[in-house]
Structure formats: C-alpha cells, structure tokens
Design a protein around this motif. Sequence first.
Motif, PDB file in Angstrom:
ATOM      1  N   ILE A 166      36.066  33.651  95.468  1.00 35.29           N
ATOM      2  CA  ILE A 166      36.413  33.092  94.167  1.00 35.29           C
ATOM      3  C   ILE A 166      36.178  34.110  93.055  1.00 35.29           C
ATOM      4  O   ILE A 166      36.896  34.149  92.051  1.00 35.29           O
ATOM      5  CB  ILE A 166      35.580  31.819  93.877  1.00 35.29           C
ATOM      6  N   VAL A 167      35.158  34.955  93.218  1.00 37.53           N
ATOM      7  CA  VAL A 167      34.785  35.938  92.203  1.00 37.53           C
ATOM      8  C   VAL A 167      34.654  37.314  92.830  1.00 37.53           C
ATOM      9  O   VAL A 167      34.628  37.461  94.054  1.00 37.53           O
ATOM     10  CB  VAL A 167      33.444  35.552  91.515  1.00 37.53           C
ATOM     11  N   GLN A 168      34.543  38.325  91.976  1.00 38.85           N
ATOM     12  CA  GLN A 168      34.282  39.679  92.452  1.00 38.85           C
ATOM     13  C   GLN A 168      33.480  40.435  91.400  1.00 38.85           C
ATOM     14  O   GLN A 168      33.518  40.109  90.209  1.00 38.85           O
ATOM     15  CB  GLN A 168      35.581  40.429  92.745  1.00 38.85           C
ATOM     16  N   GLU A 169      32.763  41.458  91.854  1.00 34.08           N
ATOM     17  CA  GLU A 169      31.884  42.202  90.966  1.00 34.08           C
ATOM     18  C   GLU A 169      32.613  43.404  90.367  1.00 34.08           C
ATOM     19  O   GLU A 169      33.368  44.106  91.043  1.00 34.08           O
ATOM     20  CB  GLU A 169      30.644  42.675  91.727  1.00 34.08           C
ATOM     21  N   ILE A 170      32.372  43.635  89.087  1.00 36.90           N
ATOM     22  CA  ILE A 170      32.929  44.781  88.382  1.00 36.90           C
ATOM     23  C   ILE A 170      31.777  45.567  87.765  1.00 36.90           C
ATOM     24  O   ILE A 170      30.957  45.010  87.024  1.00 36.90           O
ATOM     25  CB  ILE A 170      33.899  44.350  87.255  1.00 36.90           C
ATOM     26  N   VAL A 171      31.672  46.853  88.082  1.00 38.32           N
ATOM     27  CA  VAL A 171      30.629  47.700  87.519  1.00 38.32           C
ATOM     28  C   VAL A 171      31.254  48.618  86.478  1.00 38.32           C
ATOM     29  O   VAL A 171      32.143  49.407  86.780  1.00 38.32           O
ATOM     30  CB  VAL A 171      29.930  48.537  88.604  1.00 38.32           C
ATOM     31  N   GLU A 172      30.800  48.485  85.236  1.00 38.42           N
ATOM     32  CA  GLU A 172      31.292  49.325  84.140  1.00 38.42           C
ATOM     33  C   GLU A 172      30.101  49.985  83.466  1.00 38.42           C
ATOM     34  O   GLU A 172      29.397  49.369  82.667  1.00 38.42           O
ATOM     35  CB  GLU A 172      32.083  48.480  83.134  1.00 38.42           C
ATOM     36  N   GLY A 173      29.831  51.249  83.814  1.00 42.36           N
ATOM     37  CA  GLY A 173      28.664  51.933  83.277  1.00 42.36           C
ATOM     38  C   GLY A 173      27.402  51.295  83.812  1.00 42.36           C
ATOM     39  O   GLY A 173      27.222  51.147  85.023  1.00 42.36           O
ATOM     40  N   SER A 229      31.415  27.161  78.812  1.00 47.60           N
ATOM     41  CA  SER A 229      30.804  26.527  77.643  1.00 47.60           C
ATOM     42  C   SER A 229      30.112  27.556  76.752  1.00 47.60           C
ATOM     43  O   SER A 229      30.007  27.367  75.541  1.00 47.60           O
ATOM     44  CB  SER A 229      29.785  25.465  78.078  1.00 47.60           C
ATOM     45  N   SER A 230      29.677  28.651  77.362  1.00 44.01           N
ATOM     46  CA  SER A 230      29.010  29.716  76.606  1.00 44.01           C
ATOM     47  C   SER A 230      29.995  30.729  76.037  1.00 44.01           C
ATOM     48  O   SER A 230      29.596  31.719  75.443  1.00 44.01           O
ATOM     49  CB  SER A 230      27.998  30.432  77.510  1.00 44.01           C
ATOM     50  N   GLY A 231      31.295  30.483  76.248  1.00 37.50           N
ATOM     51  CA  GLY A 231      32.317  31.386  75.745  1.00 37.50           C
ATOM     52  C   GLY A 231      32.579  32.572  76.642  1.00 37.50           C
ATOM     53  O   GLY A 231      33.269  33.517  76.241  1.00 37.50           O
ATOM     54  N   ASN A 232      32.047  32.539  77.859  1.00 36.41           N
ATOM     55  CA  ASN A 232      32.278  33.632  78.812  1.00 36.41           C
ATOM     56  C   ASN A 232      33.541  33.324  79.608  1.00 36.41           C
ATOM     57  O   ASN A 232      33.500  32.659  80.648  1.00 36.41           O
ATOM     58  CB  ASN A 232      31.078  33.779  79.748  1.00 36.41           C
ATOM     59  N   ILE A 233      34.658  33.821  79.099  1.00 31.55           N
ATOM     60  CA  ILE A 233      35.952  33.495  79.673  1.00 31.55           C
ATOM     61  C   ILE A 233      36.298  34.462  80.800  1.00 31.55           C
ATOM     62  O   ILE A 233      36.432  35.663  80.597  1.00 31.55           O
ATOM     63  CB  ILE A 233      37.048  33.541  78.596  1.00 31.55           C
ATOM     64  N   ASN A 234      36.391  33.916  82.002  1.00 27.42           N
ATOM     65  CA  ASN A 234      36.802  34.650  83.198  1.00 27.42           C
ATOM     66  C   ASN A 234      35.769  35.659  83.699  1.00 27.42           C
ATOM     67  O   ASN A 234      35.999  36.319  84.691  1.00 27.42           O
ATOM     68  CB  ASN A 234      38.144  35.364  82.980  1.00 27.42           C
ATOM     69  N   SER A 273      26.623  48.239  83.122  1.00 25.46           N
ATOM     70  CA  SER A 273      26.853  46.797  83.098  1.00 25.46           C
ATOM     71  C   SER A 273      27.421  46.315  84.435  1.00 25.46           C
ATOM     72  O   SER A 273      28.326  46.930  84.992  1.00 25.46           O
ATOM     73  CB  SER A 273      27.822  46.435  81.963  1.00 25.46           C
ATOM     74  N   GLU A 274      26.848  45.236  84.943  1.00 28.71           N
ATOM     75  CA  GLU A 274      27.352  44.609  86.159  1.00 28.71           C
ATOM     76  C   GLU A 274      27.851  43.220  85.795  1.00 28.71           C
ATOM     77  O   GLU A 274      27.067  42.329  85.467  1.00 28.71           O
ATOM     78  CB  GLU A 274      26.255  44.511  87.223  1.00 28.71           C
ATOM     79  N   GLU A 275      29.154  43.059  85.829  1.00 24.56           N
ATOM     80  CA  GLU A 275      29.740  41.774  85.480  1.00 24.56           C
ATOM     81  C   GLU A 275      30.467  41.186  86.682  1.00 24.56           C
ATOM     82  O   GLU A 275      30.944  41.907  87.559  1.00 24.56           O
ATOM     83  CB  GLU A 275      30.708  41.907  84.309  1.00 24.56           C
ATOM     84  N   ILE A 276      30.532  39.883  86.679  1.00 24.47           N
ATOM     85  CA  ILE A 276      31.246  39.156  87.710  1.00 24.47           C
ATOM     86  C   ILE A 276      32.489  38.552  87.066  1.00 24.47           C
ATOM     87  O   ILE A 276      32.399  37.928  86.005  1.00 24.47           O
ATOM     88  CB  ILE A 276      30.385  38.029  88.318  1.00 24.47           C
ATOM     89  N   ILE A 277      33.648  38.750  87.673  1.00 20.93           N
ATOM     90  CA  ILE A 277      34.868  38.156  87.144  1.00 20.93           C
ATOM     91  C   ILE A 277      35.472  37.232  88.190  1.00 20.93           C
ATOM     92  O   ILE A 277      35.289  37.420  89.399  1.00 20.93           O
ATOM     93  CB  ILE A 277      35.913  39.229  86.741  1.00 20.93           C
ATOM     94  N   TYR A 278      36.151  36.217  87.709  1.00 20.19           N
ATOM     95  CA  TYR A 278      36.900  35.343  88.618  1.00 20.19           C
ATOM     96  C   TYR A 278      38.167  36.080  89.034  1.00 20.19           C
ATOM     97  O   TYR A 278      38.787  36.775  88.228  1.00 20.19           O
ATOM     98  CB  TYR A 278      37.269  34.040  87.911  1.00 20.19           C
ATOM     99  N   ARG A 279      38.536  35.931  90.293  1.00 18.92           N
ATOM    100  CA  ARG A 279      39.736  36.617  90.780  1.00 18.92           C
ATOM    101  C   ARG A 279      40.984  36.139  90.041  1.00 18.92           C
ATOM    102  O   ARG A 279      41.965  36.876  89.943  1.00 18.92           O
ATOM    103  CB  ARG A 279      39.894  36.420  92.290  1.00 18.92           C
ATOM    104  N   HIS A 280      40.920  34.943  89.545  1.00 15.91           N
ATOM    105  CA  HIS A 280      41.959  34.451  88.646  1.00 15.91           C
ATOM    106  C   HIS A 280      41.292  33.485  87.692  1.00 15.91           C
ATOM    107  O   HIS A 280      40.441  32.682  88.092  1.00 15.91           O
ATOM    108  CB  HIS A 280      43.084  33.750  89.415  1.00 15.91           C
ATOM    109  N   GLN A 281      41.668  33.555  86.414  1.00 19.23           N
ATOM    110  CA  GLN A 281      41.019  32.716  85.414  1.00 19.23           C
ATOM    111  C   GLN A 281      41.163  31.228  85.725  1.00 19.23           C
ATOM    112  O   GLN A 281      40.309  30.415  85.379  1.00 19.23           O
ATOM    113  CB  GLN A 281      41.587  33.012  84.023  1.00 19.23           C
ATOM    114  N   SER A 282      42.253  30.872  86.408  1.00 17.48           N
ATOM    115  CA  SER A 282      42.465  29.467  86.735  1.00 17.48           C
ATOM    116  C   SER A 282      41.370  28.924  87.659  1.00 17.48           C
ATOM    117  O   SER A 282      41.114  27.716  87.674  1.00 17.48           O
ATOM    118  CB  SER A 282      43.842  29.255  87.377  1.00 17.48           C
ATOM    119  N   PHE A 283      40.700  29.792  88.435  1.00 22.56           N
ATOM    120  CA  PHE A 283      39.589  29.325  89.263  1.00 22.56           C
ATOM    121  C   PHE A 283      38.473  28.781  88.379  1.00 22.56           C
ATOM    122  O   PHE A 283      37.925  27.704  88.629  1.00 22.56           O
ATOM    123  CB  PHE A 283      39.045  30.463  90.143  1.00 22.56           C
TER     124      PHE A 283
END
Length: 276
Positions: A74-81, A40-45, A83-93
């Motif tokens: 269901i999700v996994q952590e991605i560290v970029e610089g 709903s906040s526009g945070n896709i995947n 920034s610590e973001e969490i992504i869904y392993r697949h957007q369909s989740f």
Amino acid sequence: REITNKMFEHEKSRATPLMKTYSKSDLEQFFKKLSYHTLSSGNINRFSRSIPDDLLKNIGLNRKDFNSLLQVGIVQEIVEGDSEEIIYRHQSFQEYFASLALKEEILTDSGIDRDAIVNYLEYRYWDNVWQFLAGSLQVELSRELIEYIKEYDILLAGRCLAESEANIENFKIFIDELFVQISDRIDAAIALAKIGSEKAVDPLIELLADKDTDIRANVAIALGKIGTDKAVDSLIGLLTDKNPFVRINAAFALGEIGSDKAVDLLIGLLVDKEHS
C-alpha cells in the motif's frame, strides 16, 4: 477495495512475520486509522516514518510491527537527504482507507451525524474521501449525505452523486442547479457528465450549440471525460468553431472518446495552420 484486498492476500501468502501475528482485517484497521490520522493532519499522500508514539498507540501497533506494516504494498519508503518519508503508492489508497474511518465517524444508530460532517467539508483534500464514502453507503444514507453536502458545496455533491447508487430522479432540481453554473465552472460540467444519466448527458450535448463560448468549451471537456459516443457528431462540428479554445477542447474530447470517425478530421487539424 478489490485492489487492496488482493494486496493483503498477497501479503498473507508471503507468510511474513506481520501476517503471522495479524489478520487481513487487522491490516485494514491499521491502514484505516493511519490514513485517517495522517490526512486529518494535512499529510496528503505522505507522512514521516517517525510518527509519534501516541499515534502508534492509537493505531494499535508497536514500532517494530509498524515498520513491518510499511513493507506492505500500500505504501513505499522515499529517502530524500536526511528525511525518511512514507508515501502511498497511489493517493486513492489513503483516501479510500480514510473514508472507512470517516464512515464510522459520521454514522450513528439514528443515521448521519451532520455536526460531524461540517469539520471535513472545509478542506478540499477530503473531497475524494467523500466520493469514496458516498459510493460505499446504502442508498438512503448516501442520499441523505449528498443532500447535506449540497448545502455547502454543490459541485462536491455532484461528484458524490456520480459515485453513489442513489436514484438520479430524486436530484432533478440539484442537477438543474449544476447546469446554471456551467458557464463559470468547468467542474460543474464535469460533475454533470460524471453523473452519467441520460437526463444529464443529453442536455450537455445540446449545450455544445450554446452561444456562450465558455459553455461550449467546458461542456466539450466534460463529455470527453465521460467518453460518450453520443456526443461525437456534435463535437466534430465544433472542430470548425470560430473560437480556438472550443476547437482545442473539442479535439481533446474526441481524443478521449477515441472515436475512429474523428481520426481523419483530427489529423487534418494537425496540419491546418489556422486551427493549430
């Protein structure tokens, strides 16, 4: 749903601290609320690990348990610089869990709340959520939902129809409207193909002989996506079409269908400079 249930069962078998406190049903509720609010906040995947406290409160977790929830598959952590973001392993989740929350949002004791639907039809990233929802509803509710979506987006309604258990016979006029759009919109052809009824597939095959180049090219792709063997002979005929885009799409479609009958012809095209 079957995949997510297996993931939850696996988590339960590990006897992690999270599973000692919460049930599988609790996990589904957490991901349902999280997916709904992030989408709903526009945070896709993906979303930030540092989600606001008010969202945590809405989900029903403290910060420690939320961090444990992020260890579920269901999700996994991605560290970029920094920034610590969490992504869904697949957007369909994310889309599946959001559809569970959306179902509660639009369903009332008297049926579907049409006013609640409008807000979500404005954004394309909710399209797959609607398809999950259409597939999960009882037939009459699914039919009511599709009829309403059709007033706003006929192509999305077609994709929802493909996922639902609703009777195709009740949507004959709707299907005819999709056929009208085939020359301009490839997704109209794909929507028809995904519906998968004989009433949709057979007319699509007939359109492979249409005089309009765009129609032949679009329908070829659509039939390739549905993977119907019934179209193989007609698609083979398009391998010698005068239009290169039609030939390419026909070859692609045959590759998608995986027909042995077309293998020699496809190999021949690879070495034929005129058709390369």
